[in-house]
Design a protein around this motif. Structure first.
Motif, PDB file in Angstrom:
ATOM      1  N   ARG A 233      73.038 111.216  16.204  1.00  0.00           N
ATOM      2  CA  ARG A 233      73.653 111.594  14.902  1.00  0.00           C
ATOM      3  C   ARG A 233      72.857 111.185  13.818  1.00  0.00           C
ATOM      4  N   VAL A 234      72.455 112.090  12.857  1.00  0.00           N
ATOM      5  CA  VAL A 234      71.793 111.536  11.749  1.00  0.00           C
ATOM      6  C   VAL A 234      72.666 110.262  10.737  1.00  0.00           C
ATOM      7  N   ASP A 235      74.027 110.783  11.090  1.00  0.00           N
ATOM      8  CA  ASP A 235      74.681 109.694  10.314  1.00  0.00           C
ATOM      9  C   ASP A 235      75.195 108.554  10.755  1.00  0.00           C
ATOM     10  N   ASP A 236      74.568 108.207  11.912  1.00  0.00           N
ATOM     11  CA  ASP A 236      74.418 107.061  12.850  1.00  0.00           C
ATOM     12  C   ASP A 236      73.055 105.966  12.458  1.00  0.00           C
ATOM     13  N   TRP A 237      72.087 106.792  11.801  1.00  0.00           N
ATOM     14  CA  TRP A 237      71.025 105.892  11.504  1.00  0.00           C
ATOM     15  C   TRP A 237      71.319 105.094  10.358  1.00  0.00           C
TER      16      TRP A 237
ATOM     17  N   GLY B  30      70.938 103.874   6.399  1.00  0.00           N
ATOM     18  CA  GLY B  30      70.858 104.472   5.141  1.00  0.00           C
ATOM     19  C   GLY B  30      69.577 105.288   4.728  1.00  0.00           C
TER      20      GLY B  30
ATOM     21  N   ARG C  18      68.322 108.503   6.535  1.00  0.00           N
ATOM     22  CA  ARG C  18      69.461 109.553   6.374  1.00  0.00           C
ATOM     23  C   ARG C  18      68.749 110.749   5.448  1.00  0.00           C
ATOM     24  N   PRO C  19      68.960 111.929   5.354  1.00  0.00           N
ATOM     25  CA  PRO C  19      68.391 112.804   4.452  1.00  0.00           C
ATOM     26  C   PRO C  19      69.223 112.602   3.138  1.00  0.00           C
TER      27      PRO C  19
END
Length: 204
Positions: free
Chosen positions: A194-198, A200, A203-204
């Motif tokens: 998930r992008v939230d797990d990358w 900061g 993240r978009p």
């Protein structure tokens, strides 16, 4: 170091062999069609994929003009059957260029199973059959892309976990280069990140 193959300097047959040896593994559409005269044709096609989710459309490519393509043009329908490892020799046998009066079902000793929504039969020994009606037929160079809307799916209860087909029980074959075929091999599982797990800054 790489060896370079320029299309303009490579024969069409050699370039084709490069593509089929490197675009791998390729799933097999084991396509059954019925001619206008009522002869059931069965042939493996290894340029095959899902083309659309909604509507559900699969796509396979006919390399050249073959009985499969002629039959589908005439009737507008076909089935795609999963090619399992246990039927390796039969799948290969149905790739023989028989005359249009001979059914590969009979030559390979396979069972016709009636479909529910189309006239072309299913392969009784295959664990999965997709019943399809033509959505579009698209010429592409010396090939033809056949797009079929899947109107019905039949799956053997022996390969299901609830409503999910188990890959370890389906054991699909795939095509590689030359006369090489692939089997399922090791199954690896990993969840999509998930992008939230990358971190900061990603993240978009």
């Amino acid at each position: 170091m790489r060896r370079e193959f320029n299309k303009a300097e490579t024969s069409a047959s050699a370039f084709y062999r490069l593509l089929t040896a490197t675009v791998v593994p390729r799933p097999i559409a084991w396509v059954c069609s019925r001619s206008a005269a009522g002869v059931d044709n069965l042939a493996p096609h290894s340029f095959y994929t899902v083309a659309s989710v909604n509507p559900p459309i699969i796509q396979f490519t006919s390399v050249g003009e073959k009985d499969t393509l002629r039959n589908i043009r005439a009737t507008g329908e076909f089935t795609v059957n999963l090619a399992p490892e246990e039927l390796f020799e039969q799948v290969n046998a149905t790739g023989t260029a028989f005359t249009e009066s001979i059914s590969e079902f009979d030559a390979a000793g396979l069972t016709r199973e009636p479909s529910l929504t189309v006239r072309a039969p299913r392969v009784g020994e295959s664990p999965v059959a997709l019943e399809c009606r033509v959505h579009r037929i698209l010429p592409m160079g010396d090939c033809t892309l056949v797009f079929g809307e899947v109107v019905h799916v039949a799956v053997s209860e022996e390969v299901l976990d609830g409503v999910h087909p188990r890959i370890d029980l389906l054991r699909p074959l795939s095509r590689l280069g030359l006369d090489e075929w692939g089997t399922m091999g090791q199954i690896r599982r990993i969840k999509r990140i998930r992008v939230d797990d990358w971190p900061g800054h990603f993240r978009p």
